[in-house]
Motif scaffolding. Structure first.
Motif, mmCIF file in Angstrom:
data_model
loop_
_atom_site.group_PDB
_atom_site.id
_atom_site.type_symbol
_atom_site.label_atom_id
_atom_site.label_comp_id
_atom_site.label_asym_id
_atom_site.label_seq_id
_atom_site.Cartn_x
_atom_site.Cartn_y
_atom_site.Cartn_z
ATOM 1 N N GLY A 92 -52.565 -29.332 -42.160
ATOM 2 C CA GLY A 92 -53.439 -30.496 -42.233
ATOM 3 C C GLY A 92 -52.893 -31.642 -43.062
ATOM 4 N N GLN A 93 -51.758 -31.445 -43.711
ATOM 5 C CA GLN A 93 -51.178 -32.510 -44.536
ATOM 6 C C GLN A 93 -50.569 -33.578 -43.633
ATOM 7 O OE1 GLN A 93 -48.167 -31.101 -47.209
ATOM 8 N NE2 GLN A 93 -47.702 -33.117 -48.016
ATOM 9 N N SER A 94 -50.699 -34.849 -44.035
ATOM 10 C CA SER A 94 -50.156 -35.927 -43.207
ATOM 11 C C SER A 94 -48.631 -35.892 -43.246
ATOM 12 C CB SER A 94 -50.660 -37.284 -43.697
ATOM 13 O OG SER A 94 -49.990 -37.653 -44.881
ATOM 14 N N TYR A 95 -48.035 -36.399 -42.190
ATOM 15 C CA TYR A 95 -46.578 -36.422 -42.094
ATOM 16 C C TYR A 95 -45.963 -37.377 -43.115
ATOM 17 C CZ TYR A 95 -47.005 -33.700 -37.834
ATOM 18 O OH TYR A 95 -47.286 -32.712 -36.941
ATOM 19 N N VAL A 131 -43.020 -35.904 -46.584
ATOM 20 C CA VAL A 131 -41.644 -36.236 -46.957
ATOM 21 C C VAL A 131 -41.404 -35.848 -48.415
ATOM 22 C CG1 VAL A 131 -39.983 -38.117 -47.275
ATOM 23 C CG2 VAL A 131 -41.460 -38.076 -45.256
ATOM 24 N N ALA A 132 -42.339 -36.198 -49.283
ATOM 25 C CA ALA A 132 -42.189 -35.881 -50.707
ATOM 26 C C ALA A 132 -42.252 -34.377 -50.953
ATOM 27 C CB ALA A 132 -43.269 -36.597 -51.517
ATOM 28 N N THR A 133 -43.166 -33.685 -50.285
ATOM 29 C CA THR A 133 -43.272 -32.241 -50.510
ATOM 30 C C THR A 133 -42.115 -31.473 -49.877
ATOM 31 O OG1 THR A 133 -44.763 -32.034 -48.614
ATOM 32 C CG2 THR A 133 -45.776 -32.254 -50.793
ATOM 33 N N THR A 134 -41.439 -32.061 -48.917
ATOM 34 C CA THR A 134 -40.240 -31.428 -48.357
ATOM 35 C C THR A 134 -39.067 -31.535 -49.320
ATOM 36 O OG1 THR A 134 -40.972 -31.927 -46.127
ATOM 37 C CG2 THR A 134 -38.644 -31.430 -46.403
ATOM 38 N N LEU A 135 -38.985 -32.627 -50.037
ATOM 39 C CA LEU A 135 -37.892 -32.806 -50.998
ATOM 40 C C LEU A 135 -38.053 -31.886 -52.201
ATOM 41 C CD1 LEU A 135 -37.499 -36.678 -50.862
ATOM 42 C CD2 LEU A 135 -36.065 -34.951 -49.788
ATOM 43 N N LEU A 136 -39.266 -31.517 -52.562
ATOM 44 C CA LEU A 136 -39.501 -30.648 -53.716
ATOM 45 C C LEU A 136 -38.801 -29.297 -53.575
ATOM 46 C CD1 LEU A 136 -40.981 -30.067 -56.419
ATOM 47 C CD2 LEU A 136 -42.886 -29.247 -55.032
ATOM 48 N N PRO A 137 -38.962 -28.558 -52.447
ATOM 49 C CA PRO A 137 -38.255 -27.279 -52.318
ATOM 50 C C PRO A 137 -36.744 -27.422 -52.301
ATOM 51 C CG PRO A 137 -40.031 -27.383 -50.736
ATOM 52 C CD PRO A 137 -39.904 -28.744 -51.365
ATOM 53 N N SER A 138 -36.221 -28.530 -51.791
ATOM 54 C CA SER A 138 -34.773 -28.701 -51.743
ATOM 55 C C SER A 138 -34.176 -28.863 -53.145
ATOM 56 C CB SER A 138 -34.380 -29.882 -50.857
ATOM 57 O OG SER A 138 -34.877 -31.090 -51.390
ATOM 58 N N GLU A 139 -34.979 -29.273 -54.122
ATOM 59 C CA GLU A 139 -34.500 -29.375 -55.498
ATOM 60 C C GLU A 139 -34.308 -28.004 -56.128
ATOM 61 O OE1 GLU A 139 -37.075 -31.844 -57.780
ATOM 62 O OE2 GLU A 139 -36.739 -33.607 -56.541
ATOM 63 N N MET A 140 -34.964 -26.986 -55.559
ATOM 64 C CA MET A 140 -34.858 -25.635 -56.098
ATOM 65 C C MET A 140 -33.497 -25.023 -55.786
ATOM 66 S SD MET A 140 -38.599 -24.131 -55.205
ATOM 67 C CE MET A 140 -38.144 -22.513 -55.798
ATOM 68 N N LEU A 141 -32.831 -25.501 -54.754
ATOM 69 C CA LEU A 141 -31.558 -24.887 -54.327
ATOM 70 C C LEU A 141 -30.423 -25.187 -55.262
ATOM 71 C CD1 LEU A 141 -31.835 -25.542 -50.523
ATOM 72 C CD2 LEU A 141 -32.331 -23.456 -51.756
#
Length: 150
Positions: free
Chosen positions: A133-136, A140-150
């Protein structure tokens, strides 16, 4: 003048005209033969090709929503627990349902093994890149958050 005319005659088929059979029955027969051969091959091969003395395999299990967790647990029930351990479960940090199902599955798995000691399973929680249900635009911001974990 003749008012009553006979209907026009349709051209007759020449004996050289051959009607070709439909390819569908042939394809179905071929598919049935291939399926039967595959079943026979799997049946003859047996349940497991791993020698009994091999060490257990560490196994990654990726869980998700929408019935995916239940499907994965059905597949895991078919595997011999002593051959596939420890299990590393990966799921979304917000997925509480999968976590509860995994806890119940691990307890069931330990009961099935009885006296055999199983290596403990691990659980890796990762943030979702987009919640249901989250808007597209905000994803974008929440997709970048997991990539910082790598």
């Amino acid at each position: 003048l003749c008012l009553h005319q006979s209907p026009p005659m349709l051209p007759s088929r020449a004996s050289s005209d051959v009607v070709s059979p439909s390819p569908i029955p042939l394809a179905l027969a071929l598919l049935a033969v291939l399926l039967a051969a595959r079943v026979a091959f799997v049946w003859r091969r047996g349940r497991s090709r791993r020698p009994a003395g091999d060490p257990p395999l560490r196994t990654l299990v990726v869980l998700g929503s929408g019935g995916h967790t239940a499907e994965m647990l059905v597949l895991l029930r078919a595997l011999p627990p002593e051959a596939y351990a420890p299990l590393l479960y990966t799921m979304a940090a917000s997925d509480t349902t999968s976590a509860a199902k995994v806890a119940a599955f691990d307890a069931e798995r330990a009961r099935r093994c009885g006296s055999k000691a199983l290596l403990p399973s691990e659980m890796l929680r990762v943030p979702r890149s987009r919640e249901v249900g989250q808007s597209y635009v905000t994803s974008v911001a929440t997709t970048l958050l997991p990539s910082e974990m790598l």
